[in-house]
Design a protein around this motif. Structure first.
Motif, PDB file in Angstrom:
ATOM      1  N   LEU A  87       0.826  -1.212   0.000  1.00 42.92           N
ATOM      2  CA  LEU A  87       0.000   0.000   0.000  1.00 42.92           C
ATOM      3  C   LEU A  87       0.859   1.261   0.000  1.00 42.92           C
ATOM      4  N   THR A  88       0.575   2.165  -0.918  1.00 45.67           N
ATOM      5  CA  THR A  88       1.289   3.435  -1.039  1.00 45.67           C
ATOM      6  C   THR A  88       0.236   4.519  -1.124  1.00 45.67           C
ATOM      7  N   THR A  89       0.174   5.389  -0.105  1.00 44.92           N
ATOM      8  CA  THR A  89      -0.984   6.284   0.005  1.00 44.92           C
ATOM      9  C   THR A  89      -0.698   7.760  -0.235  1.00 44.92           C
ATOM     10  N   ALA A  90       0.560   8.186  -0.103  1.00 39.69           N
ATOM     11  CA  ALA A  90       0.884   9.617  -0.113  1.00 39.69           C
ATOM     12  C   ALA A  90       0.085  10.370   0.955  1.00 39.69           C
ATOM     13  N   GLY A  91      -0.392   9.653   1.973  1.00 41.00           N
ATOM     14  CA  GLY A  91      -1.173  10.293   3.041  1.00 41.00           C
ATOM     15  C   GLY A  91      -2.554  10.738   2.591  1.00 41.00           C
ATOM     16  N   SER A  92      -2.990  10.237   1.442  1.00 39.90           N
ATOM     17  CA  SER A  92      -4.249  10.715   0.849  1.00 39.90           C
ATOM     18  C   SER A  92      -5.318   9.629   0.778  1.00 39.90           C
ATOM     19  N   HIS A  93      -6.561  10.065   0.965  1.00 39.17           N
ATOM     20  CA  HIS A  93      -7.720   9.186   0.787  1.00 39.17           C
ATOM     21  C   HIS A  93      -7.828   8.746  -0.673  1.00 39.17           C
ATOM     22  N   MET A 123       2.693  10.983   6.631  1.00 40.14           N
ATOM     23  CA  MET A 123       3.179  12.230   6.021  1.00 40.14           C
ATOM     24  C   MET A 123       1.995  13.147   5.756  1.00 40.14           C
ATOM     25  N   ASP A 124       2.276  14.425   5.506  1.00 44.63           N
ATOM     26  CA  ASP A 124       1.228  15.331   5.049  1.00 44.63           C
ATOM     27  C   ASP A 124       0.775  14.887   3.664  1.00 44.63           C
ATOM     28  N   GLU A 125      -0.517  14.984   3.431  1.00 42.97           N
ATOM     29  CA  GLU A 125      -1.087  14.529   2.168  1.00 42.97           C
ATOM     30  C   GLU A 125      -0.343  15.129   0.969  1.00 42.97           C
ATOM     31  N   PHE A 126       0.130  14.268   0.091  1.00 45.35           N
ATOM     32  CA  PHE A 126       0.891  14.660  -1.097  1.00 45.35           C
ATOM     33  C   PHE A 126       2.080  15.567  -0.742  1.00 45.35           C
ATOM     34  N   ALA A 127       2.594  15.414   0.472  1.00 45.22           N
ATOM     35  CA  ALA A 127       3.768  16.170   0.940  1.00 45.22           C
ATOM     36  C   ALA A 127       3.491  17.662   1.081  1.00 45.22           C
ATOM     37  N   ARG A 351     -12.511  13.538  -6.668  1.00 46.84           N
ATOM     38  CA  ARG A 351     -11.489  14.498  -6.228  1.00 46.84           C
ATOM     39  C   ARG A 351     -11.976  15.340  -5.049  1.00 46.84           C
ATOM     40  N   GLY A 352     -13.286  15.618  -5.035  1.00 45.54           N
ATOM     41  CA  GLY A 352     -13.869  16.370  -3.917  1.00 45.54           C
ATOM     42  C   GLY A 352     -13.769  15.596  -2.609  1.00 45.54           C
ATOM     43  N   GLU A 353     -14.005  14.298  -2.669  1.00 42.56           N
ATOM     44  CA  GLU A 353     -13.929  13.470  -1.456  1.00 42.56           C
ATOM     45  C   GLU A 353     -12.515  12.992  -1.174  1.00 42.56           C
ATOM     46  N   GLY A 354     -11.737  12.793  -2.251  1.00 45.81           N
ATOM     47  CA  GLY A 354     -10.430  12.157  -2.105  1.00 45.81           C
ATOM     48  C   GLY A 354      -9.333  13.084  -1.617  1.00 45.81           C
ATOM     49  N   PHE A 355      -9.444  14.375  -1.929  1.00 43.55           N
ATOM     50  CA  PHE A 355      -8.413  15.332  -1.525  1.00 43.55           C
ATOM     51  C   PHE A 355      -8.807  16.031  -0.227  1.00 43.55           C
TER      52      PHE A 355
ATOM     53  N   ALA B   6     -18.180  33.117  -7.632  1.00 41.76           N
ATOM     54  CA  ALA B   6     -18.403  32.519  -8.954  1.00 41.76           C
ATOM     55  C   ALA B   6     -17.079  32.098  -9.590  1.00 41.76           C
ATOM     56  N   THR B   7     -16.044  32.938  -9.407  1.00 43.38           N
ATOM     57  CA  THR B   7     -14.738  32.605  -9.990  1.00 43.38           C
ATOM     58  C   THR B   7     -14.164  31.358  -9.330  1.00 43.38           C
ATOM     59  N   VAL B   8     -14.227  31.305  -8.001  1.00 43.99           N
ATOM     60  CA  VAL B   8     -13.693  30.132  -7.303  1.00 43.99           C
ATOM     61  C   VAL B   8     -14.467  28.878  -7.709  1.00 43.99           C
ATOM     62  N   SER B   9     -15.764  29.029  -7.838  1.00 49.16           N
ATOM     63  CA  SER B   9     -16.594  27.910  -8.264  1.00 49.16           C
ATOM     64  C   SER B   9     -16.177  27.432  -9.662  1.00 49.16           C
ATOM     65  N   ASN B  10     -15.854  28.385 -10.527  1.00 44.46           N
ATOM     66  CA  ASN B  10     -15.414  28.037 -11.882  1.00 44.46           C
ATOM     67  C   ASN B  10     -14.041  27.363 -11.872  1.00 44.46           C
ATOM     68  N   ILE B  11     -13.125  27.863 -11.037  1.00 43.17           N
ATOM     69  CA  ILE B  11     -11.798  27.223 -10.941  1.00 43.17           C
ATOM     70  C   ILE B  11     -11.970  25.789 -10.436  1.00 43.17           C
ATOM     71  N   ALA B  12     -12.836  25.617  -9.443  1.00 43.49           N
ATOM     72  CA  ALA B  12     -13.069  24.273  -8.903  1.00 43.49           C
ATOM     73  C   ALA B  12     -13.630  23.357  -9.990  1.00 43.49           C
ATOM     74  N   HIS B  13     -14.490  23.918 -10.824  1.00 44.94           N
ATOM     75  CA  HIS B  13     -15.024  23.113 -11.922  1.00 44.94           C
ATOM     76  C   HIS B  13     -13.917  22.742 -12.912  1.00 44.94           C
ATOM     77  N   LEU B  14     -13.063  23.728 -13.238  1.00 41.40           N
ATOM     78  CA  LEU B  14     -11.954  23.450 -14.169  1.00 41.40           C
ATOM     79  C   LEU B  14     -11.018  22.385 -13.597  1.00 41.40           C
ATOM     80  N   ALA B  15     -10.822  22.408 -12.280  1.00 37.95           N
ATOM     81  CA  ALA B  15      -9.936  21.446 -11.630  1.00 37.95           C
ATOM     82  C   ALA B  15     -10.672  20.150 -11.299  1.00 37.95           C
ATOM     83  N   ARG B  16     -11.955  20.079 -11.666  1.00 41.73           N
ATOM     84  CA  ARG B  16     -12.797  18.907 -11.394  1.00 41.73           C
ATOM     85  C   ARG B  16     -12.742  18.506  -9.916  1.00 41.73           C
ATOM     86  N   ILE B  17     -12.999  19.509  -9.069  1.00 45.73           N
ATOM     87  CA  ILE B  17     -13.110  19.239  -7.637  1.00 45.73           C
ATOM     88  C   ILE B  17     -14.479  19.733  -7.178  1.00 45.73           C
ATOM     89  N   LYS B  18     -15.281  18.832  -6.681  1.00 49.18           N
ATOM     90  CA  LYS B  18     -16.608  19.222  -6.187  1.00 49.18           C
ATOM     91  C   LYS B  18     -16.434  19.936  -4.843  1.00 49.18           C
TER      92      LYS B  18
END
Lengths: 491, 95
Positions: A87-93, A123-127, A351-355, B6-18
């Motif tokens: 297992l290699t996690t980089a401290g990340s979910h 470690m801190d997530e992704f260093a 990515r929303g949940e994982g980071f 709105a800008t931050v929301s757009n950056i989050a969308h571009l970075a595909r982070i909910k």
């Protein structure tokens, strides 16, 4: 019986070769200590079975007199290094369940040289962090206790917090870390141990989870300067799989430890006397300067005029590179997947949940500074200032051989402190980031204690690929400082 | 330069982070703090300074453009969250 855990790497190496101890008993001693101190949360994964198999193989070689350079020495590995089948996690979910099918170049070289793997370090997530509070697997605790802080749990520094705490608490003989802006040196200072970041390109980055590719470097965390030199020799070397790996042989760094700095010119940069620096850090630095002078070095006042711009430069470049590197975590090929209605929805939810929060902040900053219309104003501007920071060092190294500074602007703080303000946390790396931006080798050596009884380190910075001078100066500083205090919470 | 929601929301969308709405406000504040701190770089005169591309100055090596690795789909797919035969499987993208 010898107290096995009290042997440092060099002493354990000699005891193994002389047949005074076996790798199996040494390895078992560490595995026992790791279990007893599991509250520190240093390890994300322990690999006791693998460790015993590797130790037995080392004992066989040692018995036959075919000892490899690191034969039988038990090490901990930062969980940013890919380890085959482990297992290699980089401290990340987001790397849930990820077991690489390949081994990083640096760790493969450690195993090639006979070392034993104890496990993977928190470690801190992704260093990304300076306190090891950003891990999905929970914060790492330092074995040190403040004299006046009651029983507060202290941070080990970060991002290589598990690596530093484990060396300090004697849960590994030595460990690997990575340093992007101070992630080996600052935790080294907080935990009272040696942390060495080599020149960019000295160690291969292949198989190390990428954070900021123009800055990331692997290096050792150890009890002594000699141990760091031994470790780095095995970790370093050219690797065609990393196009930025320097095509230079890994020298015998241990041979550089002559104990003689007579005539060496040590630079002291005036810009590192920052506003609000605690008096005890100033005093420690002055003592370090005296130690080097007493040993025969020539002290030279130097100027690195762009020092104050290093941190903001770093916080453009590192997030920009991170936003690009971390684009690969999308739930498709490995790690966490959070199902969504559409492919885009799946990416965003994963990515929303994982980071974690800090990783999200940096990816968003990075995406913003790289976006159309802002690229020149932020990213290119930062790369220009970076060129000036590097030029400052180039000019200084015209008149000095190495530079002496504090490693960090404070001693260790409590877990939870500084969490509310990202910029306050970033300031931990004010003395380590400039040399990272210039790609230079730098080491933190424990030199003294703060008023609260916590370790403080000093940093020595060298010229590109001149680790030898850094080690030589560090060895002299280490001897003069004679730092021998052990943490209250350690073994 | 200050970012709005709105800008931050757009950056989050571009970075595909909910990013949930209740987190967005905090994030706007934090990102603006970081960006305004970064803006001290504008004090530095970088006229005529080339952006740094390499710290060591070593030239990047070239190699022949040939296949040097591969041919093991099982190893490649070993960590796949979902697969069908020798492919990664994802939600449908083409109707």
């Amino acid at each position: 019986m010898t107290d096995l855990l009290s042997l440092d790497l060099a002493a354990a190496r000699d005891a193994l070769r002389d047949g005074k101890i076996s790798s199996l008993e040494l390895t078992d001693a560490y595995l026992g200590a790791m279990e007893a101190a599991s509250d520190l949360n240093c390890y994300i994964t322990t690999t006791p079975d693998k460790a015993r198999v590797m130790a037995a193989a080392a004992d066989q070689r040692l018995a036959q007199g075919d000892a490899l350079p690191l034969d039988g020495l038990p090490l901990g590995i930062k969980d940013l290094f890919c380890t085959e089948g482990i297992l290699t996690t980089a401290g990340s979910h987001i790397l849930d369940g990820f077991a690489p099918t390949y081994e990083s170049t640096v760790t493969s070289q450690l195993w090639r040289d006979g070392a034993v793997m104890l496990g993977k370090l928190n470690m801190d997530e992704f260093a990304m962090g300076s306190a090891n509070v950003n891990s999905y697997y929970g914060p790492v605790e330092s074995p040190w206790k403040s004299r006046d802080g009651g029983n507060a749990r202290l941070v080990p520094g970060g991002s290589s917090g598990g690596s530093a705490s484990a060396v300090s608490a004697r849960l590994a003989l030595a460990t690997t870390g990575t340093d992007t802006g101070g992630s080996i040196r600052q935790p080294g200072s907080f935990c009272g141990i040696v942390g060495m970041k080599p020149t960019y390109g000295r160690c291969s980055r292949w198989g190390i989870v990428a954070f900021s590719s123009s800055l990331d470097q692997a290096g050792p965390l150890t009890r002594t300067v000699r141990d760091a030199a031994i470790m780095l020799r095995s970790m370093a070397g050219h690797d065609p799989k990393d196009s930025t790996s320097a095509n230079l042989p890994a020298p015998d760094f241990e041979a550089a430890l002559t104990g003689d700095v007579r005539g060496m010119r040590i630079g002291v940069p005036k810009e590192y006397r920052i506003d609000g620096m605690p008096a005890e850090i100033e005093a420690l630095w002055a003592r370090g300067i005296e130690m080097m002078r007493d040993a025969g070095a020539e002290i030279v006042d130097i100027s690195l005029p762009h020092t104050k711009y290093a941190l903001p430069t770093y916080y453009i470049i590192a997030p920009a590179e991170a936003s690009s590197n971390l684009a690969r975590y999308d739930g498709v090929r490995y790690g966490l997947r959070v199902e969504g209605e559409t492919l885009d929805d799946m990416y965003a939810k994963t990515r929303g949940e994982g980071f974690g929060a800090e990783v999200k902040r940096r990816v968003l900053i990075g995406a913003y500074v790289l976006s159309a219309g802002y690229y020149d104003a932020y990213y290119l501007k930062a790369q220009r200032v970076r060129a000036l920071i590097k030029r400052d060092f180039d000019e200084a190294f015209g008149s000095v051989d190495a530079i002496l500074t504090p490693t960090a602007p404070s001693d260790a703080f409590a877990i939870g402190e500084n969490d509310d303000d990202p910029i306050k946390m970033y300031l931990n790396d004010v003395f380590t980031v400039p040399s990272s931006l210039a790609g230079l080798p730098a080491i933190s050596v424990p030199v003294g204690l703060s008023g609260r009884g916590l370790p403080l380190g000093l940093q020595l910075i060298g010229k590109l690929f001149d680790e030898a001078t850094v080690f030589r100066a560090a060895g002299v500083l280490e001897t003069a400082a004679g730092f021998s205090v052990r943490p209250a919470g350690g073994q | 330069m200050s970012l709005d929601k709105a800008t931050v929301s757009n950056i989050a969308h571009l970075a595909r982070i909910k990013v949930d709405d209740d987190q967005l406000e905090t994030m706007v504040g934090e990102l603006n703090n970081i960006l305004s701190w970064i803006e001290q770089l504008n004090e530095v005169d970088t006229e005529g300074v080339a952006p740094l591309a390499s710290v060591t100055g070593h030239p990047l090596p070239l190699r022949a453009d040939g296949i040097a690795d591969g041919g093991y789909p099982e190893r490649v797919l070993l960590n796949a969250p979902d697969r069908v035969a020798d492919f990664y499987s994802v939600p449908k993208v083409v109707e």
